[in-house]
Write a protein that holds these residues in place. Structure first.
Motif, mmCIF file in Angstrom:
data_model
loop_
_atom_site.group_PDB
_atom_site.id
_atom_site.type_symbol
_atom_site.label_atom_id
_atom_site.label_comp_id
_atom_site.label_asym_id
_atom_site.label_seq_id
_atom_site.Cartn_x
_atom_site.Cartn_y
_atom_site.Cartn_z
ATOM 1 N N GLY A 81 54.236 33.710 64.370
ATOM 2 C CA GLY A 81 53.046 34.203 63.683
ATOM 3 C C GLY A 81 53.177 33.942 62.205
ATOM 4 O O GLY A 81 54.293 33.837 61.671
ATOM 5 N N TYR A 82 52.055 33.829 61.548
ATOM 6 C CA TYR A 82 52.038 33.510 60.127
ATOM 7 C C TYR A 82 51.027 34.365 59.396
ATOM 8 O O TYR A 82 49.946 34.637 59.925
ATOM 9 C CB TYR A 82 51.669 32.031 59.912
ATOM 10 C CG TYR A 82 52.664 31.098 60.529
ATOM 11 C CD1 TYR A 82 53.732 30.611 59.788
ATOM 12 C CD2 TYR A 82 52.564 30.723 61.863
ATOM 13 C CE1 TYR A 82 54.671 29.770 60.364
ATOM 14 C CE2 TYR A 82 53.499 29.891 62.449
ATOM 15 C CZ TYR A 82 54.548 29.417 61.688
ATOM 16 O OH TYR A 82 55.484 28.588 62.263
ATOM 17 N N ILE A 83 51.377 34.769 58.204
ATOM 18 C CA ILE A 83 50.404 35.284 57.259
ATOM 19 C C ILE A 83 50.172 34.152 56.275
ATOM 20 O O ILE A 83 51.128 33.609 55.697
ATOM 21 C CB ILE A 83 50.906 36.544 56.531
ATOM 22 C CG1 ILE A 83 51.046 37.704 57.518
ATOM 23 C CG2 ILE A 83 49.940 36.913 55.397
ATOM 24 C CD1 ILE A 83 51.617 38.981 56.903
ATOM 25 N N ILE A 84 48.907 33.777 56.132
ATOM 26 C CA ILE A 84 48.534 32.705 55.214
ATOM 27 C C ILE A 84 47.596 33.317 54.179
ATOM 28 O O ILE A 84 46.614 33.970 54.534
ATOM 29 C CB ILE A 84 47.831 31.550 55.958
ATOM 30 C CG1 ILE A 84 48.777 30.979 57.015
ATOM 31 C CG2 ILE A 84 47.368 30.478 54.969
ATOM 32 C CD1 ILE A 84 48.135 29.946 57.926
ATOM 33 N N ALA A 85 47.911 33.117 52.911
ATOM 34 C CA ALA A 85 47.124 33.708 51.836
ATOM 35 C C ALA A 85 46.748 32.651 50.804
ATOM 36 O O ALA A 85 47.543 31.774 50.490
ATOM 37 C CB ALA A 85 47.922 34.821 51.157
ATOM 38 N N HIS A 86 45.533 32.783 50.312
ATOM 39 C CA HIS A 86 45.040 31.964 49.204
ATOM 40 C C HIS A 86 44.665 32.964 48.116
ATOM 41 O O HIS A 86 43.784 33.805 48.325
ATOM 42 C CB HIS A 86 43.851 31.121 49.642
ATOM 43 C CG HIS A 86 44.150 30.299 50.855
ATOM 44 N ND1 HIS A 86 44.957 29.183 50.809
ATOM 45 C CD2 HIS A 86 43.796 30.457 52.145
ATOM 46 C CE1 HIS A 86 45.066 28.686 52.037
ATOM 47 N NE2 HIS A 86 44.376 29.441 52.852
ATOM 48 N N ILE A 87 45.326 32.883 46.981
ATOM 49 C CA ILE A 87 45.261 33.944 45.982
ATOM 50 C C ILE A 87 44.911 33.366 44.609
ATOM 51 O O ILE A 87 45.520 32.393 44.164
ATOM 52 C CB ILE A 87 46.612 34.690 45.896
ATOM 53 C CG1 ILE A 87 46.950 35.282 47.268
ATOM 54 C CG2 ILE A 87 46.570 35.767 44.822
ATOM 55 C CD1 ILE A 87 48.351 35.809 47.399
ATOM 56 N N THR A 88 43.939 33.993 43.969
ATOM 57 C CA THR A 88 43.603 33.690 42.587
ATOM 58 C C THR A 88 43.995 34.902 41.756
ATOM 59 O O THR A 88 43.376 35.969 41.872
ATOM 60 C CB THR A 88 42.106 33.380 42.431
ATOM 61 O OG1 THR A 88 41.787 32.277 43.296
ATOM 62 C CG2 THR A 88 41.766 33.015 40.999
ATOM 63 N N VAL A 89 45.020 34.758 40.968
ATOM 64 C CA VAL A 89 45.562 35.860 40.178
ATOM 65 C C VAL A 89 44.685 36.072 38.941
ATOM 66 O O VAL A 89 44.420 35.134 38.195
ATOM 67 C CB VAL A 89 47.023 35.573 39.770
ATOM 68 C CG1 VAL A 89 47.564 36.691 38.893
ATOM 69 C CG2 VAL A 89 47.886 35.381 41.005
ATOM 70 N N LYS A 90 44.265 37.318 38.740
ATOM 71 C CA LYS A 90 43.449 37.677 37.572
ATOM 72 C C LYS A 90 44.288 38.313 36.471
ATOM 73 O O LYS A 90 43.963 38.177 35.302
ATOM 74 C CB LYS A 90 42.334 38.644 37.981
ATOM 75 C CG LYS A 90 41.363 38.058 38.998
ATOM 76 C CD LYS A 90 40.238 39.014 39.331
ATOM 77 C CE LYS A 90 40.750 40.252 40.030
ATOM 78 N NZ LYS A 90 39.704 41.150 40.547
ATOM 79 N N GLU A 91 45.357 39.010 36.856
ATOM 80 C CA GLU A 91 46.227 39.694 35.899
ATOM 81 C C GLU A 91 47.682 39.322 36.213
ATOM 82 O O GLU A 91 48.363 40.034 36.948
ATOM 83 C CB GLU A 91 46.039 41.202 35.993
ATOM 84 C CG GLU A 91 44.635 41.672 35.675
ATOM 85 C CD GLU A 91 44.466 43.169 35.888
ATOM 86 O OE1 GLU A 91 45.432 43.919 35.615
ATOM 87 O OE2 GLU A 91 43.388 43.571 36.335
ATOM 88 N N PRO A 92 48.157 38.195 35.677
ATOM 89 C CA PRO A 92 49.480 37.676 36.054
ATOM 90 C C PRO A 92 50.643 38.657 35.867
ATOM 91 O O PRO A 92 51.503 38.767 36.744
ATOM 92 C CB PRO A 92 49.662 36.451 35.159
ATOM 93 C CG PRO A 92 48.279 36.047 34.792
ATOM 94 C CD PRO A 92 47.475 37.314 34.747
ATOM 95 N N ASP A 93 50.678 39.372 34.757
ATOM 96 C CA ASP A 93 51.798 40.290 34.529
ATOM 97 C C ASP A 93 51.794 41.418 35.550
ATOM 98 O O ASP A 93 52.835 41.753 36.120
ATOM 99 C CB ASP A 93 51.754 40.855 33.110
ATOM 100 C CG ASP A 93 52.032 39.792 32.059
ATOM 101 O OD1 ASP A 93 52.667 38.763 32.398
ATOM 102 O OD2 ASP A 93 51.601 39.976 30.904
ATOM 103 N N ALA A 94 50.646 41.995 35.811
ATOM 104 C CA ALA A 94 50.547 43.088 36.778
ATOM 105 C C ALA A 94 50.785 42.584 38.197
ATOM 106 O O ALA A 94 51.365 43.294 39.023
ATOM 107 C CB ALA A 94 49.183 43.767 36.675
ATOM 108 N N TYR A 95 50.372 41.357 38.495
ATOM 109 C CA TYR A 95 50.557 40.786 39.831
ATOM 110 C C TYR A 95 52.034 40.664 40.189
ATOM 111 O O TYR A 95 52.411 40.793 41.353
ATOM 112 C CB TYR A 95 49.871 39.415 39.914
ATOM 113 C CG TYR A 95 49.995 38.746 41.256
ATOM 114 C CD1 TYR A 95 49.150 39.084 42.300
ATOM 115 C CD2 TYR A 95 50.965 37.777 41.486
ATOM 116 C CE1 TYR A 95 49.265 38.481 43.539
ATOM 117 C CE2 TYR A 95 51.087 37.171 42.719
ATOM 118 C CZ TYR A 95 50.234 37.517 43.738
ATOM 119 O OH TYR A 95 50.356 36.911 44.967
ATOM 120 N N GLN A 96 52.879 40.440 39.203
ATOM 121 C CA GLN A 96 54.315 40.304 39.463
ATOM 122 C C GLN A 96 54.910 41.551 40.093
ATOM 123 O O GLN A 96 55.854 41.466 40.871
ATOM 124 C CB GLN A 96 55.061 39.942 38.169
ATOM 125 C CG GLN A 96 54.849 38.511 37.746
ATOM 126 C CD GLN A 96 55.160 37.526 38.865
ATOM 127 O OE1 GLN A 96 56.220 37.555 39.472
ATOM 128 N NE2 GLN A 96 54.209 36.648 39.153
#
Length: 97
Positions: free
Chosen positions: A4-19
């Protein structure tokens, strides 16, 4: 049994918080046997119309059921709220061949 796989396509809006999400989600998913196959890196749309996604992620699990279990885990969902606040995401759980 297919993986099984989780596949994600992500556009980061807040890079520091995303970390914070990246740091916190990894041990939770690895606890379900996750293997990160793709996590960011270079990409290029070579066919079709696609949103301007910054990150693509492919996470492998021993089965489709295990991938769903990991995604639906309450601890993961709590951390996923960080991603939801800091990025736009399309997330799929997919059964392998």
């Amino acid at each position: 049994m297919p993986k099984g796989y989780i596949i994600a396509h992500i556009t980061v809006k807040e890079p520091d918080a995303y970390q914070e999400y990246v740091v916190k989600d990894t041990p939770i998913l690895e606890g379900f046997g996750a293997k990160f196959v793709v996590r960011g890196g270079q990409s290029q749309t070579v066919e079709g119309d696609a949103p301007a996604t910054q990150r693509h992620v492919v996470i492998e699990f021993e089965s489709y059921a295990k991938a769903l279990e990991a995604y639906n885990d309450p601890d993961y969902q709590q951390v996923a709220d960080i991603r939801r606040r800091t990025a736009d995401s399309l997330i799929y759980v997919v059964e392998g061949a």
